[in-house]
Design an enzyme around this catalytic site. Structure first.
Site, PDB file in Angstrom:
ATOM      1  CB  SER A 197      12.127 -19.679  -6.039  1.00 41.51           C
ATOM      2  OG  SER A 197      13.083 -20.193  -6.943  1.00 41.51           O
ATOM      3  CD  GLU A 223       7.393  -3.318 -14.443  1.00 40.31           C
ATOM      4  OE1 GLU A 223       6.948  -2.193 -14.193  1.00 40.31           O
ATOM      5  OE2 GLU A 223       7.189  -3.925 -15.517  1.00 40.31           O
ATOM      6  CE  LYS A 267      14.590 -21.786 -11.472  1.00 45.37           C
ATOM      7  NZ  LYS A 267      14.163 -21.915 -10.068  1.00 45.37           N
ATOM      8  CE  LYS A 282      19.588 -29.787 -13.274  1.00 42.55           C
ATOM      9  NZ  LYS A 282      19.302 -29.842 -11.829  1.00 42.55           N
ATOM     10  CG  ASN A 322      16.473 -31.019  -8.804  1.00 45.03           C
ATOM     11  OD1 ASN A 322      16.220 -30.474  -9.856  1.00 45.03           O
ATOM     12  ND2 ASN A 322      17.234 -32.110  -8.738  1.00 45.03           N
TER      13      ASN A 322
END
Length: 665
Positions: A332, A356, A407, A449, A487
């Site tokens: 993303s 893939e 993540k 984090k 986030n």
């Protein structure tokens, strides 16, 4: 009882106008019949020309009869049939000169009416010139001037009437099923909202019925726009709207601040009024209908985010005509970095990922969107040193955006060794190769984090940060830059898509803690800041982003349920399930002035971190990697805690290690 061919048997006494409209709408627009008016998208051009031909001929006949009744004799040079032929021919010539058939009649505007008027007047003037020219040559006139004036007037009047009738009939059939549409108000009275209102009133097959406008300035009780009333925005607006049966309010563009938008949404939700978003007309997607451009407001639209101002010239300077590598490019974050980098005309853009199918889908998208960009899509694992070495040998890479990482906090908490192979070893391979092959800039995507980590994922990212900082301090020519943010809205596995799925399934919505809060940023703005941070670094810096105001996740869940049209705890329940392994209750504030320094960009700050020597870091990494090779998860976490003394596990099986871990000095 009376039975009509296309109506069910009904009692005449109960046939109200509303019922009649509803049944007629069903028959003409949706029923199984031969008319199906909704399928008639517009009058064919030949039909308009034929009707206009009839109008011109009719105008000539009416003008002839009027003039003849005035006891005025026509000039004998041409017969009436010959005059009719010449007059109609000239008139049609000017219709085509002024392109009176260029638009659709149902969408006629004042410009189209002006074209018809100019065509009628021009034709009359041309006929006068022909008549007087003939008179100069042969001492005879062809047309009476009063006749030409009457003909032009009648022609314009009948053609105008024809277009008004077509628009009115179309509007009648479009609005027959008004009761089934959502009655909405447009927020604001300006050119943008009025344009959207016009689109709503003339478009067919749409779900909205424009009920009026809401003005922020003053009341316009005696003024109407598009025939619709204007309401004054005030504290009692919603009570005043109740008699009007309003279903929703449409916010057009960025006409109001996020704070105002949130206040309006909260009030509307209290009165069960839906909120919609619509871009300004010039930004509408032409391939979509009105309802395709007017969409229900999303929770992402309500987070108080200010627009980001970028220095495109600086970004262009280090990306233009360069070979760029993006790792984790199908994820993303990585995929959005690829999209944004593609806009700066790179010489070549290498997209690397181990997934893939997502990589293949991204390739199809990018090759269609950016046809001028040279892409290479590489299926590889960042933990595979030989594969990466071959790539750096083959390509003269100038910039690396490193977004490849594991993540998900709970998953990594249960699989620490895998986090070592990807988040730490993978970063080490890429950083070493970048230094070895003289890469100009290496921009690593990290996470908030990593600040005082409480879980393995954050600790693994902090270890990666420590390594690239130490490598920079070793006098590497490559400029190593680290970016941290929290986030990201809409990213894979993030809370908002998760809540949407739970709401769509009927609930319950699960929240890990009553008081848990998080910072949020959209994917595009996070990637914009990553690109901007790449222009700032001199090497070794850790840049953190201003994430705005924190959001209480319980409030987020409640508002999302309301926006979906449900009542929290009644129609959709919310359950508190407890903190997940390694999860924090409160994230660290990224803009803590005691730990950060300002930069020239107000949303980007530089964190002050202690830098270790490369020899010491290497020793720790060797120990961590050895434990991971043995699949000894407890030892992996123990070694991470030795490297990162601020790493204190929370809600995790590794909390016991914090009691006796050997702290680095």
């Amino acid at each position: 009882m009376v039975t009509l061919p296309f109506f069910k048997p009904i009692n005449i006494n109960t046939m109200t106008w509303d019922y009649f409209k509803k049944r007629l709408s069903h028959v003409l627009l949706n029923g199984d019949n031969d008319l199906k008016f909704r399928n008639i998208s517009y009058l064919p051009r030949w039909a308009v020309v034929a009707i206009d031909s009839f109008i011109v001929i009719l105008s000539f006949l009416i003008s002839y009869l009027l003039v003849e009744n005035l006891s005025v004799s026509f000039y004998p040079s041409l017969t009436i049939l010959q005059q009719g032929f010449v007059v109609c021919l000239v008139q049609f010539s000017f219709f085509f000169v002024f392109s009176t058939y260029a638009g659709l009649i149902r969408h006629s505007t004042t410009v189209d009416i002006l074209k018809i008027a100019l065509a009628a007047i021009s034709a009359a003037l041309a006929l006068m010139m022909i008549s007087y020219g003939y008179h100069l040559l042969f001492d005879k006139k062809l047309f009476l001037v009063p006749f030409l004036a009457i003909f032009a007037t009648i022609t314009f009047g009948l053609m105008l009437l024809f277009r008004v009738v077509v628009k009115s009939v179309y509007q009648l059939f479009t609005n027959l099923n008004t009761k089934e549409k959502k009655r909405v108000l447009l927020l604001g009275v300006n050119d943008d909202t009025i344009s959207v209102g016009e689109a709503m009133t003339i478009s067919r097959n749409q779900d909205f019925d424009l009920a009026g406008f809401v003005s922020f300035t003053k009341s316009h009780s005696k003024i109407k726009i598009l025939g619709k009333p204007i309401f004054k925005y005030s504290s009692d607006l919603y009570e005043n709207l109740q008699p009007y049966d309003i279903d929703g309010i449409v916010i057009v563009g960025n006409t109001i601040s996020n704070k105002q938008k949130n206040n309006i949404v909260d009030e509307c939700l209290n009165y069960s009024i839906q909120i919609y978003n619509a871009p300004v007309i010039k930004e509408w997607n032409d391939s979509e209908s009105v309802q395709g451009n007017i969409k229900e407001i999303q929770i992402e639209d309500l987070l108080e985010r200010n627009p980001i101002v970028l220095d495109d010239s600086l970004i262009n300077e280090y990306l233009n005509n360069r070979i760029i590598l993006v790792t984790g490019g199908a994820g993303s974050i990585g995929s959005e970095i690829v999209r944004q980098v593609s806009q700066f005309n790179p010489k070549k853009l290498i997209v690397l990922d181990q997934a893939e199918s997502p990589l293949h889908e991204l390739e199809l998208e990018l090759r269609s969107m950016f046809t001028d960009v040279a892409f290479e899509f590489v299926l590889a694992d960042v933990g595979n040193l030989k594969r990466l070495t071959n790539l750096f040998n083959k390509e003269d890479i100038s910039v690396v955006f490193h977004a490849a990482a594991y993540k998900h906090v709970p998953l990594i908490e249960n699989n620490p060794s895998e986090a070592v192979f990807v988040n730490i070893i993978g970063t080490m391979h890429l950083a070493n190769l970048s230094s070895q092959f003289g890469v100009d800039r290496f921009v690593m995507v990290s996470t908030d984090k990593a600040v005082n980590p409480t879980n393995v994922m954050g600790a693994s990212k902090r270890a990666a940060e420590i390594y690239v900082q130490a490598l920079q301090a070793k006098e590497s020519k490559t400029c190593f830059i680290t970016t941290r943010f929290g986030n990201v809205l809409g990213s894979n596995g993030s809370v908002i898509p998760h809540f949407k799925k739970q709401i769509a399934a009927g609930g319950p919505v699960t929240v890990t803690h009553q008081d848990i809060i998080r910072y949020f940023m959209t994917i595009p703005e996070a990637c914009q800041l990553v690109l901007q941070a790449g222009t700032m670094g001199q090497g070794g810096e850790v840049f953190v982003f201003d994430m705005g105001k924190p959001v209480r996740i319980m409030d987020l869940a409640e508002k999302m349920i309301k926006l979906s049209g449900f009542v929290p705890y009644e129609q959709i329940d919310i359950k508190v399930i407890g903190l997940r392994p390694g999860e924090k209750l409160f994230e660290e504030l990224l803009n803590d002035k005691a730990k950060t320094l300002q930069t020239h960009h107000k949303k980007i700050m530089r964190a002050k971190d202690q830098v270790l020597c490369m020899e010491e870091v290497n020793n720790f990494i060797i120990d961590i990697a050895a434990a991971a090779e043995q699949q000894n998860n407890t030892l992996v976490v123990k070694r991470l805690k030795e490297l990162i003394p601020e790493f204190l596990s929370q809600n995790s099986i590794y909390e016991e290690l914090d009691k006796d871990v050997k702290i680095r000095t």
